[in-house]
Design an enzyme around this catalytic site. Sequence first.
Site, PDB file in Angstrom:
ATOM      1  N   ASP A  36       0.826  -1.205   0.000  1.00 14.27           N
ATOM      2  CA  ASP A  36       0.000   0.000   0.000  1.00 14.27           C
ATOM      3  C   ASP A  36       0.864   1.260   0.000  1.00 14.27           C
ATOM      4  O   ASP A  36       1.825   1.357   0.766  1.00 14.27           O
ATOM      5  CB  ASP A  36      -0.860  -0.030   1.277  1.00 14.27           C
ATOM      6  CG  ASP A  36      -1.796   1.143   1.388  1.00 14.27           C
ATOM      7  OD1 ASP A  36      -2.777   1.179   0.641  1.00 14.27           O
ATOM      8  OD2 ASP A  36      -1.545   2.028   2.242  1.00 14.27           O
TER       9      ASP A  36
ATOM     10  N   GLU B 111       1.402  -0.602  -5.114  1.00 19.87           N
ATOM     11  CA  GLU B 111       0.428   0.440  -5.466  1.00 19.87           C
ATOM     12  C   GLU B 111       1.226   1.654  -5.927  1.00 19.87           C
ATOM     13  O   GLU B 111       1.622   2.495  -5.135  1.00 19.87           O
ATOM     14  CB  GLU B 111      -0.446   0.814  -4.269  1.00 19.87           C
ATOM     15  CG  GLU B 111      -1.588   1.723  -4.690  1.00 19.87           C
ATOM     16  CD  GLU B 111      -2.182   2.588  -3.586  1.00 19.87           C
ATOM     17  OE1 GLU B 111      -3.255   3.155  -3.802  1.00 19.87           O
ATOM     18  OE2 GLU B 111      -1.561   2.719  -2.519  1.00 19.87           O
TER      19      GLU B 111
HETATM   20  C1  GLC Z   1      -4.035   3.317  -0.471  1.00 20.84           C
HETATM   21  C2  GLC Z   1      -5.298   2.516  -0.363  1.00 20.84           C
HETATM   22  C3  GLC Z   1      -6.401   3.432   0.113  1.00 20.84           C
HETATM   23  C4  GLC Z   1      -6.019   3.956   1.471  1.00 20.84           C
HETATM   24  C5  GLC Z   1      -4.649   4.648   1.435  1.00 20.84           C
HETATM   25  C6  GLC Z   1      -4.115   4.864   2.818  1.00 20.84           C
HETATM   26  O1  GLC Z   1      -4.151   4.317  -1.439  1.00 20.84           O
HETATM   27  O2  GLC Z   1      -5.590   1.887  -1.565  1.00 20.84           O
HETATM   28  O3  GLC Z   1      -7.640   2.780   0.162  1.00 20.84           O
HETATM   29  O4  GLC Z   1      -6.986   4.871   1.913  1.00 20.84           O
HETATM   30  O5  GLC Z   1      -3.689   3.865   0.767  1.00 20.84           O
HETATM   31  O6  GLC Z   1      -3.730   3.662   3.411  1.00 20.84           O
END
Ligand code: GLC
Length: 521
Positions: A252, A314
């Site tokens: 993440d 991500e």
């Molecule tokens: C990433 C996740 C999102 C979350 C953020 C903070 O972007 O996909 O859903 O709110 O991280 O952890």
Amino acid sequence: MHRPRNSSQGAPAAAVLGFLSTIALLVLQTGTCAAASQSASPGPHGGGIATPWWQNAVIYEIYPRSFQDSDGDGVGDLNGITRRLDYLRDLGVDAIWITPMYPSPQVDFGYDIADYENVDSKYGNLADFDRLVAAAKQRHIRIVLDMVLNHTSDKHPWFIESSRSKTSPKHDWYVWRDAKTDANGKRLPPNNWQSLFGHSAWQYDAKLDQFYYHKFYIQQPDLNWRNPSVERAMFGAMRFWLNRGVAGFRLDAIPALFEDPDLRDERELPGTNAFGDPNLAEEHTGNLPEVHEVVRRLRIMTDRFGGDRVLIGETYLPNIQDLDRWYGGAKHDELQLPMDMNIGFGNKLDARMFRARIDEVETKIHGSEPLLVFDNHDNPRSWDRYADGVNDALIAKQIAALLLTTRDTALLYYGEELGMRTSTPQRREDVLDPIGVTGWPKEKGRDGERTPMQWDASNAQAGFSSNAHTWLPVPSNYTSINVQSESADPESLLNWHRRLIALRRTKAALRSGNMVMLDQY
Ligand code: GLC
Ligand code: MG
């Protein structure tokens, strides 16, 4: 997190048809070239090693709150996922990525973690998790977990200890800084950095007379990755799950790990964002080079568990050169699968754009494996982002064809295969995702893409739950858009997905053939 707008409104029908034929030609072409290029894949996965499972895999993202409720509390859970594994096997998925199911105050619905080595009681317990892993394994489905390294919950014991005093042994585990003071003695944040979720990224703690940094919600303090104890603790948590049999992690917000130690202000850009704050560049709070050292060490750690563990990132990045860096470039020693967000979140149904970007990812990442994605839990559903109001169903089929016939690894988000729509709350008081409250009405939050999975029309909860009060409302279109009715319709989007996935499994050309773009458009 990234919330692009729909820019495809009004795409002319001719463009849509032209686009369709381009895709058809792509498939055909790869089909004719299959045999030539099937042999040894050079470089990225090490010489002589058999094709790893994640190459050309279909990975299915599950938002556990919303997939299947098994105990009637209106919230999905792990046993619910276990119950639906046959559906996933029949669809043809190789792995599921489960968004955070760890103990959490649920401010960010799990992305605020209070314990990295357990399961939130809302979702079950460790025994349920072990059963899920075993039942999935029987069906050749692997489990990928979401790992949040950038921040914890403010209720995590580490943060509670960190904020006890400036001399606490854990104080330096988070990003604390002294306040600035104005002429009247008022405490001001150390610089102009902003949270992606609105307003200053600094939260004042009166007891310590210091601010802590949070890139996301106030309840999500950033960890200080310059302290080696943080890395040790986090790698330990990941080992805990690797030892329980998980196939890897989706990392993440991984580019956010480090911030500028000198705390230089971000450059102001023209205009304001949905929260009414000035737009800022992201030069000192994202994608800092230090993060790559951590990722290389992480890769060494996960590789020790055998070559079949995978690291997915991500990675919202501005260009292909940056994406290549996340693979480790020619060294292939960082993530196996950083997500390409530029193809699936371009939001324009434009064959030339798709062609250029697919060409780029096929040729400019040193032979690494592209990971394509059109849908996730942070963005309006692809159906709505690409629809033109006339050819919506056809367009959804094009998107699926693009995702599943390119020589890539593909991510699907639950319900994407059904054509689930974004169901954005109509009133501010109905919003659960806090950014939708702060940002209303410009930013209405992410509830719309997180509604319960639509299984059937057996009850008003679309078979998701026996409880009339589901955590988010079930969209009224569940009566026709659901697994059961689409299974019965040969022309449905669900059966289109099933056929494409089956095709990709049976035709080597779709996995490892040459790809030649034809000038037919
Ligand atoms: C990433 C996740 C999102 C979350 C953020 C903070 O972007 O996909 O859903 O709110 O991280 O952890
Ligand atoms: Mg950070």
